[in-house]
Write an enzyme that holds these catalytic residues in place. Structure first.
Site, PDB file in Angstrom:
ATOM      1  N   ASP A  24    -119.661 -42.881  86.934  1.00  0.00           N
ATOM      2  CA  ASP A  24    -119.206 -42.041  88.047  1.00  0.00           C
ATOM      3  C   ASP A  24    -117.863 -42.611  88.496  1.00  0.00           C
ATOM      4  O   ASP A  24    -117.797 -43.659  89.115  1.00  0.00           O
ATOM      5  CB  ASP A  24    -120.251 -42.099  89.177  1.00  0.00           C
ATOM      6  CG  ASP A  24    -119.790 -41.384  90.447  1.00  0.00           C
ATOM      7  OD1 ASP A  24    -118.685 -40.794  90.452  1.00  0.00           O
ATOM      8  OD2 ASP A  24    -120.541 -41.426  91.440  1.00  0.00           O
ATOM      9  N   LYS A  89    -108.020 -40.530  92.200  1.00  0.00           N
ATOM     10  CA  LYS A  89    -108.658 -39.370  91.575  1.00  0.00           C
ATOM     11  C   LYS A  89    -108.070 -38.050  92.080  1.00  0.00           C
ATOM     12  O   LYS A  89    -108.044 -37.062  91.353  1.00  0.00           O
ATOM     13  CB  LYS A  89    -110.156 -39.418  91.869  1.00  0.00           C
ATOM     14  CG  LYS A  89    -111.001 -38.362  91.195  1.00  0.00           C
ATOM     15  CD  LYS A  89    -112.467 -38.635  91.456  1.00  0.00           C
ATOM     16  CE  LYS A  89    -113.363 -37.559  90.889  1.00  0.00           C
ATOM     17  NZ  LYS A  89    -114.773 -37.872  91.146  1.00  0.00           N
ATOM     18  N   GLU A 189    -120.263 -33.429  87.981  1.00  0.00           N
ATOM     19  CA  GLU A 189    -121.027 -34.288  88.893  1.00  0.00           C
ATOM     20  C   GLU A 189    -122.326 -33.628  89.376  1.00  0.00           C
ATOM     21  O   GLU A 189    -123.378 -34.271  89.355  1.00  0.00           O
ATOM     22  CB  GLU A 189    -120.150 -34.710  90.081  1.00  0.00           C
ATOM     23  CG  GLU A 189    -119.133 -35.769  89.663  1.00  0.00           C
ATOM     24  CD  GLU A 189    -117.967 -35.936  90.633  1.00  0.00           C
ATOM     25  OE1 GLU A 189    -118.043 -35.421  91.768  1.00  0.00           O
ATOM     26  OE2 GLU A 189    -116.985 -36.597  90.260  1.00  0.00           O
ATOM     27  N   ASP A 213    -122.665 -32.811  98.196  1.00  0.00           N
ATOM     28  CA  ASP A 213    -122.065 -34.123  97.893  1.00  0.00           C
ATOM     29  C   ASP A 213    -121.024 -34.489  98.950  1.00  0.00           C
ATOM     30  O   ASP A 213    -119.918 -33.955  98.959  1.00  0.00           O
ATOM     31  CB  ASP A 213    -121.430 -34.060  96.491  1.00  0.00           C
ATOM     32  CG  ASP A 213    -120.834 -35.397  96.053  1.00  0.00           C
ATOM     33  OD1 ASP A 213    -120.704 -36.317  96.893  1.00  0.00           O
ATOM     34  OD2 ASP A 213    -120.495 -35.522  94.858  1.00  0.00           O
TER      35      ASP A 213
HETATM   36  P1  ADP Z   1    -117.004 -41.100  96.622  1.00  0.00           P
HETATM   37  O1  ADP Z   1    -117.908 -40.114  95.950  1.00  0.00           O
HETATM   38  O2  ADP Z   1    -115.961 -40.455  97.492  1.00  0.00           O
HETATM   39  O3  ADP Z   1    -116.402 -42.089  95.681  1.00  0.00           O
HETATM   40  P2  ADP Z   1    -119.346 -42.419  97.902  1.00  0.00           P
HETATM   41  O4  ADP Z   1    -120.346 -41.407  97.499  1.00  0.00           O
HETATM   42  O5  ADP Z   1    -119.523 -43.780  97.365  1.00  0.00           O
HETATM   43  O6  ADP Z   1    -117.853 -41.937  97.694  1.00  0.00           O
HETATM   44  O7  ADP Z   1    -119.376 -42.490  99.530  1.00  0.00           O
HETATM   45  C1  ADP Z   1    -118.605 -43.392 100.242  1.00  0.00           C
HETATM   46  C2  ADP Z   1    -118.803 -43.122 101.730  1.00  0.00           C
HETATM   47  O8  ADP Z   1    -120.172 -43.317 102.082  1.00  0.00           O
HETATM   48  C3  ADP Z   1    -117.982 -44.056 102.627  1.00  0.00           C
HETATM   49  O9  ADP Z   1    -117.320 -43.302 103.620  1.00  0.00           O
HETATM   50  C4  ADP Z   1    -119.052 -44.951 103.264  1.00  0.00           C
HETATM   51  O10 ADP Z   1    -118.686 -45.368 104.578  1.00  0.00           O
HETATM   52  C5  ADP Z   1    -120.236 -44.015 103.313  1.00  0.00           C
HETATM   53  N1  ADP Z   1    -121.502 -44.742 103.423  1.00  0.00           N
HETATM   54  C6  ADP Z   1    -122.023 -45.629 102.553  1.00  0.00           C
HETATM   55  N2  ADP Z   1    -123.199 -46.131 103.034  1.00  0.00           N
HETATM   56  C7  ADP Z   1    -123.412 -45.545 104.237  1.00  0.00           C
HETATM   57  C8  ADP Z   1    -124.441 -45.648 105.242  1.00  0.00           C
HETATM   58  N3  ADP Z   1    -125.478 -46.468 105.098  1.00  0.00           N
HETATM   59  N4  ADP Z   1    -124.327 -44.887 106.345  1.00  0.00           N
HETATM   60  C9  ADP Z   1    -123.274 -44.066 106.512  1.00  0.00           C
HETATM   61  N5  ADP Z   1    -122.270 -43.906 105.617  1.00  0.00           N
HETATM   62  C10 ADP Z   1    -122.339 -44.638 104.481  1.00  0.00           C
HETATM   63 MG    MG Z   2    -118.888 -39.159  94.437  1.00  0.00          MG
END
Ligand code: ADP
Ligand code: MG
Length: 620
Positions: A24, A89, A189, A213
């Site tokens: 991913d 990205k 995705e 998502d």
């Molecule tokens: P992306 O798909 O954009 O790469 P992710 O799916 O990894 O990102 O999501 C990242 C986001 O999730 C960040 O903004 C992070 O602060 C939030 N996040 C991660 N864990 C938690 C949590 N326990 N509670 C709230 N937000 C969270």
């Molecule tokens: Mg993602």
């Protein structure tokens, strides 16, 4: 058939396996997963050292040209924002025109070389394409996984958003190639997320699912119809500038208002610190109900109810996107059987509640770690492609229509959107002028009738048509779309047999030769890069340790004996010298020694802080 090779340098036996990994490659975070051979379940691979599964998609370019990727680079966002790249990205497969509106929102420099060509990012005096930078992230994931699995990784499945066009998919594939990976498939995705929940693995059952998502900086909603291993994207919608990062911003604004402090009065470092504190509060507040912490000398607090109120308008925006997607899909709300939750921000209970209330008749799928779901599904797809599950064949569909320009600048669709891939289709055309011996073929992608509103993918000229009156030549144009949604176009004049084939590489893709040259380059520098990364991480950690030790001494001077003070000073001096020596073992030893010595004090201080907090004294 595992091959065994012996590394003549180290004398170790390297097992080169046929393992295929799922990746991913996210806007905020990236991760890699494999199918566990014993449990037959997908698992996300953690770092051998710190047990983190997630690698922030952040890169820092050191002045000598090396890259740091992940947590270490994230720290550089404070110190060297101009050399630190995030959200790359968003730029993948884009021309400068595509991103010009957002340029100011990046801390680093986006360069306009030539409007129609791929954007470049300027770091120091070097230019990098988003493909090269994405490849650095992939290399980091690959090397972490190799260290963990103790074997080489050659093949991968990489995921992309469902709405990614041909250029963006091609760019992702090039990045994989550049990182030394054979990319077996580019997968949507939402398709991967569904697979992670086992949806689509039973061959004949039809199902309609919505994949919600919400990541760090983007929101995507996709509605899929899944049947017989075919994942049809009925509709996608979303907001490429809405995510968990915006939740953090709301919390920051709330705190600044209550403290009566202006954002513009904060130093860059303070801003970054406050942002990190806001993110921490957002993550923690739901477990304890309230969050309270010191920001410098000021106290900041957040309650669950306050956070819900702050983010509510943002969450409602995502519901609007869901409504639009539903309208586009032509379905009723009650026809959505399941809603799959993906992305770190769907851990927020208020998000779960609001979305579940909207999709009130659907089953909510959120038992997996939402930030791992896509990678886990990619690992399942990888396993299928590795040939371990011969009963299954998974197919995606093309997200946008493909066609050519015909007279008057009109789009003539040859492969309609949502066609299954691989797919082949053709049509006959003719000339419009007497004696015409060349025919220009312009290939476009998009849903609009005027080609000028769609995206041009390629253009080529079929030469050598024998001179004939207009309307007599018969030119067959065939579109062949492979399983990744990448296009080949063939043109043949049937009367004379003149023909020409091109692989549609968007103008701004890398040529194979360029990719190969870069690949060679990166292979020859692999060991150097790795050594550099280890050293740089040790230095970062040490600098942080010295700073926090100094802060500790300032705050607790009265409670330390002269001997203790002198010893701390000595340890700091040794560590500073070690950093200057650039010797990683020396740094590690000095760091351990300082840590060991200050640990008891740190614990004492922690107890004091807690008891102060319990007494309800706020230090304002
Ligand atoms: P992306 O798909 O954009 O790469 P992710 O799916 O990894 O990102 O999501 C990242 C986001 O999730 C960040 O903004 C992070 O602060 C939030 N996040 C991660 N864990 C938690 C949590 N326990 N509670 C709230 N937000 C969270
Ligand atoms: Mg993602």
């Amino acid at each position: 058939m595992a091959k065994i090779s012996i590394n003549l340098g180290s004398g170790t036996v390297e097992k080169s396996s046929d393992i295929v990994v799922g990746i991913d490659l996210g806007t905020t975070n990236s991760l890699i997963a494999i199918m566990d051979a014993d449990t037959k379940a997908p698992i996300a691979l953690s770092d051998a050292e710190n047990n983190h599964v997630i690698t922030p998609s952040v890169l820092y370019r050191h002045p000598d040209g090396h890259f740091l990727v992940g947590d270490a680079a994230k720290e550089m966002l404070v110190k060297h924002p101009e050399q630190t790249v995030y959200s790359v990205k968003r730029l993948l497969g884009k021309s400068f025109n595509d991103v010009a509106d957002f340029e100011s929102s990046y801390g680093y420099k986006i360069i306009d070389e030539d409007d129609d060509r791929l954007v470049k990012i300027k770091l120091d005096d070097q230019f990098y394409s988003p493909i090269e930078l994405s490849a650095e992230i992939l290399k980091e994931l690959k090397s972490k996984a190799e260290a963990r699995l103790k074997q080489k990784i050659g093949k991968a499945v990489i995921t992309v958003p469902a709405y990614f066009n041909d250029a963006q998919r091609q760019a992702t594939r090039d990045a994989g190639k550049l990182a030394g990976l054979e990319v077996l498939r580019i997968v949507n995705e939402p398709t991967a997320a569904s697979l992670a929940y086992g949806i689509g693995l039973e061959a004949d059952k039809q199902k309609v699912v919505a994949v919600y998502d919400l990541g760090g900086g983007t929101f995507d909603i996709s509605i899929l119809r899944i049947e017989d291993g075919i994942f049809e994207v009925l509709a996608t919608n979303g907001n490429t500038f809405l995510g968990g990062g915006d939740f953090d911003q709301e919390v920051m604004k709330f705190w600044l208002d209550s403290l009566e402090v202006n954002f513009s009065d904060l130093t860059t470092t303070e801003r970054q610190q406050l942002r990190l504190l806001a993110e921490e509060a957002k993550k923690k507040v739901y477990t304890s109900g309230t969050f309270s912490e010191l920001f410098g000398t000021m106290k900041v607090t957040l309650s669950e109810a306050e956070l819900n109120k702050l983010i509510d308008p943002l969450v409602l925006q995502t519901i609007d996107c869901c409504k639009n997607a539903l309208a586009d899909s032509g379905l009723n709300l009650s026809e959505i059987e399941e809603v799959v939750f993906v992305g770190g921000s769907t851990r927020v209970p208020h998000v779960v509640k609001t979305v579940s209330d909207y999709f009130v008749k659907s089953t909510i799928e959120n038992t997996l770690n939402p930030d791992e779901t896509v990678a886990l599904g990619a690992a399942i797809e990888a396993d299928i492609l590795a040939g371990n599950r011969r009963d299954l064949l998974l197919l995606d569909v093309t997200p946008l229509s493909l066609g050519i320009e015909t007279l008057g600048g009109l789009m003539d669709v040859i492969i309609p959107r949502n066609s299954r891939v691989p797919f082949k289709a053709g049509r006959n055309y003719t000339t419009s002028i007497d004696g015409q011996i060349n025919l220009k073929i312009s290939v476009y992608q998009g849903e609009r009738d005027k080609v000028s509103e769609n995206r041009k993918l390629a253009e080529f000229i079929l030469n050598g048509i024998p001179a004939m009156p207009a309307g007599i030549p018969k030119v067959e144009i065939a579109f062949i779309l492979d399983a990744d949604g990448i296009l080949k176009v063939k043109a043949k004049e049937l009367r004379s047999g003149v023909e020409q084939t091109i692989d549609v590489k968007p103008q701004y893709g890398l040529t194979d030769a360029e990719v190969e040259a870069m690949l060679k380059d990166s292979l020859s520098n692999a060991q150097k890069d790795m050594d550099y990364r280890i050293l740089q991480e040790a230095i970062n950690e040490s600098e942080y340790l010295i700073k926090s030790t100094e802060k500790f001494v300032v705050n607790n001077r009265t409670e330390l004996s002269d001997d203790e003070l002198a010893s701390i000073e000595n340890h700091v001096k040794t560590l500073t010298a070690a950093i200057a020596s650039q010797d990683k073992d020396q740094i590690q030893n000095a760091q351990d020694a300082l840590n060991e010595f200050t640990k008891p004090f740190a614990e004492r201080m922690m107890d004091d802080t807690i008891s102060t907090a319990l007494k309800g004294k706020s230090i304002e």
